[in-house]
Write a protein that holds these residues in place. Structure first.
Motif, PDB file in Angstrom:
ATOM      1  N   ALA A 162       0.836  -1.195   0.000  1.00  0.00           N
ATOM      2  CA  ALA A 162       0.000   0.000   0.000  1.00  0.00           C
ATOM      3  C   ALA A 162       0.877   1.254   0.000  1.00  0.00           C
ATOM      4  O   ALA A 162       1.910   1.305   0.659  1.00  0.00           O
ATOM      5  CB  ALA A 162      -0.921   0.005   1.210  1.00  0.00           C
ATOM      6  N   THR A 163       0.446   2.262  -0.768  1.00  0.00           N
ATOM      7  CA  THR A 163       1.197   3.518  -0.875  1.00  0.00           C
ATOM      8  C   THR A 163       0.231   4.691  -0.770  1.00  0.00           C
ATOM      9  O   THR A 163      -0.987   4.534  -0.842  1.00  0.00           O
ATOM     10  CB  THR A 163       1.949   3.606  -2.209  1.00  0.00           C
ATOM     11  N   ARG A 164       0.794   5.884  -0.608  1.00  0.00           N
ATOM     12  CA  ARG A 164      -0.010   7.089  -0.662  1.00  0.00           C
ATOM     13  C   ARG A 164      -0.328   7.416  -2.119  1.00  0.00           C
ATOM     14  O   ARG A 164       0.277   6.856  -3.037  1.00  0.00           O
ATOM     15  CB  ARG A 164       0.729   8.247   0.010  1.00  0.00           C
ATOM     16  N   ILE A 165      -1.261   8.317  -2.323  1.00  0.00           N
ATOM     17  CA  ILE A 165      -1.654   8.671  -3.690  1.00  0.00           C
ATOM     18  C   ILE A 165      -0.442   9.248  -4.426  1.00  0.00           C
ATOM     19  O   ILE A 165       0.304  10.068  -3.878  1.00  0.00           O
ATOM     20  CB  ILE A 165      -2.830   9.678  -3.683  1.00  0.00           C
ATOM     21  N   PRO A 166      -0.184   8.810  -5.648  1.00  0.00           N
ATOM     22  CA  PRO A 166       1.014   9.278  -6.367  1.00  0.00           C
ATOM     23  C   PRO A 166       0.955  10.778  -6.653  1.00  0.00           C
ATOM     24  O   PRO A 166      -0.124  11.356  -6.819  1.00  0.00           O
ATOM     25  CB  PRO A 166       0.982   8.463  -7.663  1.00  0.00           C
ATOM     26  N   GLU A 167       2.135  11.373  -6.704  1.00  0.00           N
ATOM     27  CA  GLU A 167       2.222  12.767  -7.131  1.00  0.00           C
ATOM     28  C   GLU A 167       1.795  12.873  -8.602  1.00  0.00           C
ATOM     29  O   GLU A 167       2.224  12.109  -9.449  1.00  0.00           O
ATOM     30  CB  GLU A 167       3.658  13.281  -6.969  1.00  0.00           C
ATOM     31  N   GLY A 204      -2.083   9.289   8.273  1.00  0.00           N
ATOM     32  CA  GLY A 204      -2.330   8.051   9.007  1.00  0.00           C
ATOM     33  C   GLY A 204      -2.344   6.836   8.105  1.00  0.00           C
ATOM     34  O   GLY A 204      -2.156   6.915   6.884  1.00  0.00           O
ATOM     35  N   LYS A 205      -2.604   5.686   8.733  1.00  0.00           N
ATOM     36  CA  LYS A 205      -2.549   4.425   7.989  1.00  0.00           C
ATOM     37  C   LYS A 205      -3.656   4.319   6.942  1.00  0.00           C
ATOM     38  O   LYS A 205      -3.526   3.606   5.945  1.00  0.00           O
ATOM     39  CB  LYS A 205      -2.650   3.245   8.949  1.00  0.00           C
ATOM     40  N   ASP A 206      -4.781   5.036   7.149  1.00  0.00           N
ATOM     41  CA  ASP A 206      -5.878   4.974   6.188  1.00  0.00           C
ATOM     42  C   ASP A 206      -5.587   5.760   4.920  1.00  0.00           C
ATOM     43  O   ASP A 206      -6.377   5.728   3.973  1.00  0.00           O
ATOM     44  CB  ASP A 206      -7.166   5.511   6.834  1.00  0.00           C
ATOM     45  N   TRP A 212      -4.942   2.573  -6.479  1.00  0.00           N
ATOM     46  CA  TRP A 212      -5.514   3.914  -6.495  1.00  0.00           C
ATOM     47  C   TRP A 212      -6.540   4.089  -7.617  1.00  0.00           C
ATOM     48  O   TRP A 212      -7.466   4.893  -7.496  1.00  0.00           O
ATOM     49  CB  TRP A 212      -4.412   4.960  -6.607  1.00  0.00           C
ATOM     50  N   GLU A 213      -6.395   3.342  -8.708  1.00  0.00           N
ATOM     51  CA  GLU A 213      -7.390   3.454  -9.782  1.00  0.00           C
ATOM     52  C   GLU A 213      -8.744   2.929  -9.302  1.00  0.00           C
ATOM     53  O   GLU A 213      -9.788   3.550  -9.535  1.00  0.00           O
ATOM     54  CB  GLU A 213      -6.929   2.690 -11.023  1.00  0.00           C
TER      55      GLU A 213
END
Length: 266
Positions: A162-167, A204-206, A212-213
């Protein structure tokens, strides 16, 4: 350690008053020494002169607190009514206490050793031990472990992290086509901007996702559902499917690029 008890009324007992303070000092010190040495109340003559004086000892005899005995003096009624334990009672109690402590230490040591074996020795060996045998002498082979079912996974490779939303999150042409077909009442540009702003600001973790798609598609589907709930269909209002059917009705069957117009003109 045994105690030498003194009654709270002894200070003004007639025997104590008769003996006098100096003699009572000898009596008190001698009682403490007898309890420590387990003499059952016997005070040797040589200890009398260490703890007090012989005249003081004689005062205790005259007051009825001591009696003369061979080689020294004896406390009057030393063990009567359980006033002081005997030497035999004290030694027996000490022995029982020592045995109890020894059993407790042995149990603690056995538990500690068992835990150490479980931590240090490999799993599957008999009693967790394989070493320490003479060369050529084998240990009992371990029992075979039951077969374990292999866990199946929907994907052939490891699960994506899991990752954060891409730049610079980008909506592809395929995603636009999907949105037009499935979310006709949603402003795609506006919802995408809100989607990116929301997940960029979230912490946070959420705030991490595996896909992401798919997250974007779920966001638009919820927006479509909200739009349908806020604007229920009015009587006589056409749907997207109705509009498509109406458009197809204007197409010329043999030449789809031409449209049939009222009055027969093309």
């Amino acid at each position: 350690m045994p105690w030498f008890p003194v009654d709270d009324g002894f200070a003004f007992h007639r025997k104590a008053v008769r003996a006098g303070n100096a003699a009572i000092g000898l009596w008190t010190r001698a009682g403490s020494w007898c309890a420590q040495q387990l003499t059952d109340g016997f005070v040797p003559e040589d200890m009398v002169t260490v703890l007090g004086t012989t005249p003081q000892a004689e005062k205790l005899v005259r007051a009825g607190l001591w009696v003369r005995a061979e080689g020294g003096y004896q406390f009057h009624q030393w063990t009567e009514n359980g006033r002081n334990p005997t030497r035999e009672d004290v030694l027996l109690r000490r022995k029982k206490d020592a045995e109890k402590k020894a059993r407790a230490r042995a149990a603690k040591a056995a538990k500690s050793e068992a835990q150490q074996v479980n931590e240090d020795c490999p799993q599957g060996t008999p009693e967790g031990r394989t070493g320490g045998l003479p060369e050529g002498v084998g240990s009992t082979p371990p029992l075979p472990s039951p077969p374990q079912e292999k866990k199946t996974s929907s994907s052939s490779g490891p699960r994506k992290r899991a990752t954060r939303i891409p730049e610079g999150f980008t909506v592809t042409a395929e995603m636009v086509t999907w949105a037009r077909e499935n979310c006709p009442n949603v402003d795609g540009r506006r919802e995408t901007e809100m989607f990116v702003n929301h997940w960029t600001a979230k912490s946070g973790k959420d705030a991490t996702k595996h896909d992401w798609e798919r997250t974007w598609r779920n966001w638009l589907l919820r927006s479509q559902k909200d739009a349908e709930r806020r604007a229920p269909a009015r009587a006589g209002q056409t749907t997207k499917a109705d509009r498509i059917d109406a458009l197809d009705a204007f197409l010329v069957p043999d030449e789809p690029h031409l449209r049939a117009l009222p009055g027969g003109a093309a």
